[in-house]
Motif scaffolding. Structure first.
Motif, PDB file in Angstrom:
ATOM      1  N   LYS A   1       0.833  -1.194   0.000  1.00 60.83           N
ATOM      2  CA  LYS A   1       0.000   0.000   0.000  1.00 60.83           C
ATOM      3  C   LYS A   1       0.872   1.251   0.000  1.00 60.83           C
ATOM      4  CE  LYS A   1      -3.998  -2.060   2.296  1.00 60.83           C
ATOM      5  NZ  LYS A   1      -4.924  -1.977   3.432  1.00 60.83           N
ATOM      6  N   ALA A   2       0.396   2.245  -0.716  1.00 63.86           N
ATOM      7  CA  ALA A   2       1.110   3.520  -0.751  1.00 63.86           C
ATOM      8  C   ALA A   2       1.004   4.219   0.610  1.00 63.86           C
ATOM      9  CB  ALA A   2       0.523   4.407  -1.844  1.00 63.86           C
ATOM     10  N   ASP A   3       2.019   5.010   0.908  1.00 65.31           N
ATOM     11  CA  ASP A   3       2.012   5.806   2.151  1.00 65.31           C
ATOM     12  C   ASP A   3       1.814   4.944   3.392  1.00 65.31           C
ATOM     13  OD1 ASP A   3       2.400   8.005   0.596  1.00 65.31           O
ATOM     14  OD2 ASP A   3       0.377   8.801   0.785  1.00 65.31           O
ATOM     15  N   ARG A   4       2.505   3.807   3.454  1.00 67.90           N
ATOM     16  CA  ARG A   4       2.381   2.966   4.642  1.00 67.90           C
ATOM     17  C   ARG A   4       2.872   3.681   5.898  1.00 67.90           C
ATOM     18  NH1 ARG A   4       5.524  -2.180   3.987  1.00 67.90           N
ATOM     19  NH2 ARG A   4       6.836  -0.938   2.596  1.00 67.90           N
ATOM     20  N   TRP A   5       3.727   4.656   5.721  1.00 62.93           N
ATOM     21  CA  TRP A   5       4.249   5.397   6.862  1.00 62.93           C
ATOM     22  C   TRP A   5       3.145   6.131   7.627  1.00 62.93           C
ATOM     23  CZ3 TRP A   5       3.391  10.643   6.738  1.00 62.93           C
ATOM     24  CH2 TRP A   5       3.089  11.197   5.476  1.00 62.93           C
ATOM     25  N   ARG A   6       2.032   6.391   6.949  1.00 66.42           N
ATOM     26  CA  ARG A   6       0.922   7.093   7.618  1.00 66.42           C
ATOM     27  C   ARG A   6       0.247   6.227   8.688  1.00 66.42           C
ATOM     28  NH1 ARG A   6      -0.929  11.954   5.620  1.00 66.42           N
ATOM     29  NH2 ARG A   6      -0.077  12.618   3.610  1.00 66.42           N
ATOM     30  N   ARG A   7       0.612   4.948   8.745  1.00 69.45           N
ATOM     31  CA  ARG A   7       0.031   4.085   9.768  1.00 69.45           C
ATOM     32  C   ARG A   7       0.882   4.078  11.036  1.00 69.45           C
ATOM     33  NH1 ARG A   7      -2.026  -1.289   6.670  1.00 69.45           N
ATOM     34  NH2 ARG A   7      -3.425  -1.310   8.469  1.00 69.45           N
ATOM     35  N   THR A   8       1.889   4.952  11.099  1.00 66.16           N
ATOM     36  CA  THR A   8       2.708   5.070  12.300  1.00 66.16           C
ATOM     37  C   THR A   8       1.827   5.438  13.491  1.00 66.16           C
ATOM     38  OG1 THR A   8       4.573   5.820  10.951  1.00 66.16           O
ATOM     39  CG2 THR A   8       4.698   6.225  13.321  1.00 66.16           C
ATOM     40  N   SER A   9       1.915   4.659  14.543  1.00 68.74           N
ATOM     41  CA  SER A   9       1.078   4.902  15.715  1.00 68.74           C
ATOM     42  C   SER A   9       1.386   6.265  16.327  1.00 68.74           C
ATOM     43  CB  SER A   9       1.325   3.803  16.751  1.00 68.74           C
ATOM     44  OG  SER A   9       0.540   4.018  17.905  1.00 68.74           O
ATOM     45  N   GLY A  10       0.348   7.052  16.576  1.00 71.91           N
ATOM     46  CA  GLY A  10       0.496   8.376  17.174  1.00 71.91           C
ATOM     47  C   GLY A  10       0.577   9.505  16.171  1.00 71.91           C
ATOM     48  N   ILE A  11       0.525   9.190  14.876  1.00 68.43           N
ATOM     49  CA  ILE A  11       0.690  10.234  13.859  1.00 68.43           C
ATOM     50  C   ILE A  11      -0.468  11.228  13.862  1.00 68.43           C
ATOM     51  CG2 ILE A  11      -0.470   9.013  11.961  1.00 68.43           C
ATOM     52  CD1 ILE A  11       1.786   9.974  10.120  1.00 68.43           C
ATOM     53  N   HIS A  12      -1.607  10.804  14.382  1.00 71.00           N
ATOM     54  CA  HIS A  12      -2.778  11.687  14.399  1.00 71.00           C
ATOM     55  C   HIS A  12      -2.544  12.938  15.265  1.00 71.00           C
ATOM     56  CE1 HIS A  12      -3.089   9.166  17.989  1.00 71.00           C
ATOM     57  NE2 HIS A  12      -3.739  10.180  18.541  1.00 71.00           N
ATOM     58  N   ALA A  13      -1.548  12.887  16.154  1.00 70.80           N
ATOM     59  CA  ALA A  13      -1.290  14.035  17.027  1.00 70.80           C
ATOM     60  C   ALA A  13      -0.481  15.127  16.338  1.00 70.80           C
ATOM     61  CB  ALA A  13      -0.550  13.569  18.282  1.00 70.80           C
ATOM     62  N   LEU A  14       0.061  14.848  15.159  1.00 68.63           N
ATOM     63  CA  LEU A  14       0.890  15.822  14.450  1.00 68.63           C
ATOM     64  C   LEU A  14       0.002  16.727  13.593  1.00 68.63           C
ATOM     65  CD1 LEU A  14       3.819  13.476  13.376  1.00 68.63           C
ATOM     66  CD2 LEU A  14       3.562  14.838  15.473  1.00 68.63           C
ATOM     67  N   ARG A  15       0.316  18.021  13.595  1.00 66.05           N
ATOM     68  CA  ARG A  15      -0.552  18.998  12.938  1.00 66.05           C
ATOM     69  C   ARG A  15       0.141  19.786  11.840  1.00 66.05           C
ATOM     70  NH1 ARG A  15      -3.719  16.200  14.730  1.00 66.05           N
ATOM     71  NH2 ARG A  15      -5.335  16.565  16.302  1.00 66.05           N
ATOM     72  N   ARG A  16       1.435  19.503  11.591  1.00 64.60           N
ATOM     73  CA  ARG A  16       2.150  20.275  10.573  1.00 64.60           C
ATOM     74  C   ARG A  16       2.731  19.334   9.523  1.00 64.60           C
ATOM     75  NH1 ARG A  16       4.118  22.649  15.247  1.00 64.60           N
ATOM     76  NH2 ARG A  16       6.241  21.900  14.891  1.00 64.60           N
ATOM     77  N   THR A  17       2.729  19.789   8.279  1.00 60.78           N
ATOM     78  CA  THR A  17       3.215  18.941   7.188  1.00 60.78           C
ATOM     79  C   THR A  17       4.705  18.644   7.322  1.00 60.78           C
ATOM     80  OG1 THR A  17       3.539  20.919   5.822  1.00 60.78           O
ATOM     81  CG2 THR A  17       1.445  19.747   5.600  1.00 60.78           C
ATOM     82  N   ARG A  18       5.470  19.570   7.893  1.00 55.48           N
ATOM     83  CA  ARG A  18       6.897  19.319   8.081  1.00 55.48           C
ATOM     84  C   ARG A  18       7.109  18.169   9.073  1.00 55.48           C
ATOM     85  NH1 ARG A  18      10.567  21.093   4.597  1.00 55.48           N
ATOM     86  NH2 ARG A  18       9.482  23.104   4.599  1.00 55.48           N
ATOM     87  N   GLN A  19       6.261  18.085  10.077  1.00 55.84           N
ATOM     88  CA  GLN A  19       6.340  16.968  11.008  1.00 55.84           C
ATOM     89  C   GLN A  19       6.047  15.642  10.299  1.00 55.84           C
ATOM     90  OE1 GLN A  19       3.441  18.423  13.865  1.00 55.84           O
ATOM     91  NE2 GLN A  19       5.069  18.902  15.346  1.00 55.84           N
ATOM     92  N   LEU A  20       5.056  15.676   9.421  1.00 53.23           N
ATOM     93  CA  LEU A  20       4.741  14.457   8.666  1.00 53.23           C
ATOM     94  C   LEU A  20       5.917  14.054   7.782  1.00 53.23           C
ATOM     95  CD1 LEU A  20       1.017  14.919   7.568  1.00 53.23           C
ATOM     96  CD2 LEU A  20       1.935  13.756   9.578  1.00 53.23           C
ATOM     97  N   ALA A  21       6.603  15.011   7.235  1.00 49.40           N
ATOM     98  CA  ALA A  21       7.770  14.700   6.408  1.00 49.40           C
ATOM     99  C   ALA A  21       8.849  14.002   7.228  1.00 49.40           C
ATOM    100  CB  ALA A  21       8.318  15.986   5.783  1.00 49.40           C
TER     101      ALA A  21
END
Length: 422
Positions: A214-234
């Motif tokens: 699946k694409a963007d598997r990194w988005r399943r990192t536990s706790g990612i929902h707490a991040l609010r900035r795109t730079r943090q997601l990067a």
């Protein structure tokens, strides 16, 4: 449709060891070739199980293979030292019907070794189709055979060598009664008139191609929902990708290289130096310190990305949006889904098959969101539903049951007003 009650009281007899004792582990090409000859001389289906090292290793490969066939007995095979020298075994067993419990878990790893069944009987899936509430191997053996299997080592690190004696006992017991269980499940399915349903499901599982990552598997990192900035997601994306490469290279489960919580902490704190990085939880530990430059390099790559290369805050939808947004975005689709779900729930109760085994929830959602036109004329609703479900991979038995119910729910026949000709 009558289904035996899971609560029926039985006194299960414990099965503590294989009747013929725990067989030796075969780990040479000559031993496996001899086992292949013995299995070829046996009769009937082949009981198969495999032990992996999920949570410990990156690879889904099988670290122990258990086989049992009438007239041949049980064999425990260590595929690691012989790896690609399994051709004699494949030649002996690939034309047989295999009996597995939760086959989709083991078939991919066995296929990597060249082991693929010509036919399949999945006792766990058969139990679901028979309407059993508890479909674990131990629960079904107790219910249908009156024996007690004591589980306990399924989540162990099966890449361990040498394998402890109690683990080998457990592994041999996993196939000890599997052939008897197959016959009991087959009888239950036949009694309920579900033999053909099961045959179609077993073939579907057997012939499934490996799913594409699946694409963007990194988005399943536990706790990612707490991040609010795109730079943090990067930062999460770069650290996740770095960890995945290291895990694959070392054949170690990613979480054992670096836990998700550490990735989130780095994204929140954006360390600028190795010293700052090592003050964060986990990064200062002895196992993680050796990769400090790799971790900091990932953070720096994310920090220097141009804005147009940053990941969006939300993942683009591949299909319908979350159901809780349907009412606002498309009330008609929300109503269709509600009606379709109610129809499938009723059908599930009538045939004693879990609703998710009648149709995958994702396929039902997609059909209700955009798979049907807003209006259907000339009574072609059932044909359209059938065509959509077939294209989505639904088996004939599923469509035969579901299409009439869904058509009735989604395209009800309008009743004529009193005094109006029909």
């Amino acid at each position: 449709m009558s289904v035996p009650d899971d609560s029926e009281a039985t006194v299960a007899v414990p099965l503590l060891a294989p009747v013929d004792g725990v067989p030796p582990v075969l780990d040479t090409a000559a031993e496996v070739a001899a086992a292949a000859r013995a299995l070829a001389a046996g009769s009937g289906p082949l009981a198969v199980d495999a032990e992996r090292a999920s949570g410990f290793r990156y690879s889904p490969r099988a670290y122990l293979i258990q086989l049992r066939r009438a007239g041949a007995g049980t064999f425990l095979i260590d595929p690691v030292p012989i790896d690609r020298d399994l051709e004699p075994l494949a030649a002996a067993v690939n034309d047989l019907e295999w009996v597995l419990h939760s086959a989709d878990q083991d078939l991919p790893g066995l296929a990597e070794l060249g082991l693929r069944p010509a036919r399949l009987f999945d006792t766990e899936l058969g139990g679901r189709l028979a309407g059993f509430e508890r479909v674990g191997l131990a629960a079904m053996v107790e219910r249908l055979l009156g024996r007690e299997l004591r589980k306990g080592h399924g989540a162990a690190d099966w890449s361990t060598r040498p394998l402890p004696a109690e683990w080998l006992n457990y592994a041999a017991l996993d196939v000890e009664l599997l052939l008897e269980l197959r016959d009991a499940v087959a009888l239950e399915l036949d009694t309920q008139g579900k033999t053909e349903w099961a045959a179609q499901e077993f073939e579907h599982v057997r012939s499934l191609e490996p799913a594409a990552p699946k694409a963007d598997r990194w988005r399943r990192t536990s706790g990612i929902h707490a991040l609010r900035r795109t730079r943090q997601l990067a930062i999460v994306r770069e650290l996740w990708t770095t960890r995945d490469k290291l895990a694959r290279l070392r054949d170690v489960a990613p979480a054992r290289i670096l836990p998700d919580s550490a990735i989130i902490a780095a994204a929140e704190n954006d360390p600028k130096t190795i010293a700052q990085l090592r003050t964060l939880p986990v990064f200062g530990g002895p196992r993680q310190r050796r990769y400090s430059r790799e971790w900091l390099g990932a953070v720096e790559r994310a920090r220097t990305l141009p804005d147009n290369a940053l990941p969006p805050l939300t993942q683009p939808f591949d299909g319908p949006p979350p159901v809780n947004r349907w009412e606002r975005r498309d009330p008609a689709a929300a109503a269709r889904l509600q009606a379709a779900r109610a129809a499938m729930t009723d059908l599930s109760g009538e045939v004693s098959v879990p609703v998710e085994n009648l149709l995958t929830p994702d396929l039902l959602r997609r059909m209700c969101w955009d798979g049907l036109p807003r209006a259907v004329t000339n009574g072609n609703g059932p044909a359209m539903i059938d065509e959509y479900l077939a294209a989505g991979g639904a088996r004939p038995w599923q469509r035969e049951l579901a299409v009439p119910r869904l058509a009735e729910a989604l395209f009800p026949v309008e009743k004529a007003e009193p005094g109006q000709s029909s």
